[in-house]
Design an enzyme around this catalytic site. Sequence first.
Site, PDB file in Angstrom:
ATOM      1  N   TYR A  73      17.178  16.592  76.052  1.00  0.00           N
ATOM      2  CA  TYR A  73      16.235  16.827  77.140  1.00  0.00           C
ATOM      3  C   TYR A  73      16.075  15.633  78.062  1.00  0.00           C
ATOM      4  CZ  TYR A  73      14.036  21.231  75.860  1.00  0.00           C
ATOM      5  OH  TYR A  73      13.774  22.544  75.622  1.00  0.00           O
ATOM      6  N   LYS A 107      18.098  17.843  62.111  1.00  0.00           N
ATOM      7  CA  LYS A 107      19.416  18.423  61.829  1.00  0.00           C
ATOM      8  C   LYS A 107      20.350  17.270  61.451  1.00  0.00           C
ATOM      9  CE  LYS A 107      21.786  22.238  62.023  1.00  0.00           C
ATOM     10  NZ  LYS A 107      21.837  23.091  60.908  1.00  0.00           N
ATOM     11  N   ASP A 156      17.275  24.530  60.612  1.00  0.00           N
ATOM     12  CA  ASP A 156      17.519  25.962  60.414  1.00  0.00           C
ATOM     13  C   ASP A 156      16.765  26.490  59.205  1.00  0.00           C
ATOM     14  OD1 ASP A 156      19.298  24.166  59.313  1.00  0.00           O
ATOM     15  OD2 ASP A 156      20.916  25.598  59.079  1.00  0.00           O
ATOM     16  N   ASP A 202      11.006  22.374  70.582  1.00  0.00           N
ATOM     17  CA  ASP A 202      10.875  23.380  71.631  1.00  0.00           C
ATOM     18  C   ASP A 202      11.013  24.776  71.013  1.00  0.00           C
ATOM     19  OD1 ASP A 202      10.742  24.607  74.063  1.00  0.00           O
ATOM     20  OD2 ASP A 202      12.717  23.999  74.751  1.00  0.00           O
TER      21      ASP A 202
END
Length: 397
Positions: free
Chosen positions: A147, A213, A262, A286
């Site tokens: 971002y 992640k 995830d 987000d």
Amino acid sequence: MQIGFKDGEWLVPDQPTVGYIIGDGVGQDISPVARKVIDAAVQKASAGKQRIDWQEILAGERAEAAGKERLGREALDAIKRFRVVLKGPLTTPVGGGHRSLNVTIRKQLDLYACVRPVKHIPGVPASVMEPEKVDVVIFRENTEDVYAGIEWPAGSLDAKDMIAFLKGKGHAVLADSGIGIKPISKTATRRLVTAAIDYAIAHKRTSVTLVHKGNIMKFTEGLFREEGYKTAVGFKEVVTEESLEGRKAPTGKIVIQDRIADAMFQQLLLRPDEYDVIATTNLNGDYLSDAAAAQVGGLGMAPGANINYEQGIAVFEATHGTAPKYAGQDKVNPSSLLLSGVMLLEILGWDDAAGMIRAALAKTVRQKRVTYDLERQMTGAKLLKCSEFGKAIIANL
Ligand code: NAP
């Protein structure tokens, strides 16, 4: 009187000046309603001793209509000066050259923590069977990650340079690729995780979960995990999940744990009651904050704030957009902005007024007197306009 800030605390007089940005589109509908409910609650909770002195900050289409920039220096300085601001949604025109004003505010004022509490209000139609089990507060890092805005279009000279640079490092990237960069720093991770743990301590929460992640992106997402743990163990109130070896944490301690992004989406659906405060990177946050909000009734009911806890600047905003097709119709649900106003009252330390609004909103929903978005999902509900919904909440304070 101006709100001050010293040693990490907002210094709030009885009649603080608070900024507000009405917002574009449905901002004109929800903004006055939210302020009226907040004023009524503050009046009642403090028996007239406290009162917010609201000052408008011109931004978006209202600024343009007054011959100013949509987000000029004047507006940014006013946000800084007032320190605490209630903001309606602002349009980002589609097409080249227009940056999101919302992102610009966050960036220019370094509002590094996007704070999104997600909790079900009884009676609000929800997409899961046990929405009451969801009660999390998500701290999303707001300034870094993909971002950060460091990217180049496919075919541009810069993209070609980057591809050549990567080739020199032994990485083959297709020549027609667009290129984006994902910076994640120790500094930004530390301040975000510190804010999440401080919040957990202040609100007597039981765990902080680092969501990342890092199994795939070892030097960015993995850094977030590593630096997050390093930051956490510096707090005497914190124990690591690993050190507990399956035992329950001693009373009063906050467990720091981590989950891969995830897996976290599954966990929030399957075992939401095991999660409390969540700290995560920008992109994960987000997705996760909107997905979590959807579990308990969607964005129309979801509050949020963008905060710099070191400089004492906080912008509380509706999490939905300007919903242009409903603009000026006195129709949409003001709850997202109103609940952001509840967060604002909590930062002011006016918890009684905040609690009163939450209770009155829940009561109004229980009475099945709601705006169109909830009415269409409920049986036997009475359809209210935005302003009527506000009046019903005030009557229930
Ligand atoms: P949106 O304005 O959030 O609207 C999408 C849909 O969400 C609406 O059509 C409506 O659904 C529902 N909705 C939104 N707010 C609601 C409310 N208060 N009560 C009930 N339902 C509500 O998203 P968008 O149409 O994608 O974006 C429009 C503009 O907003 C764009 O310019 C975008 O850049 C901007 N935006 C600003 C912000 C911000 O200021 N933070 C955030 C997001 C988007 P139904 O039609 O099903 O009733």
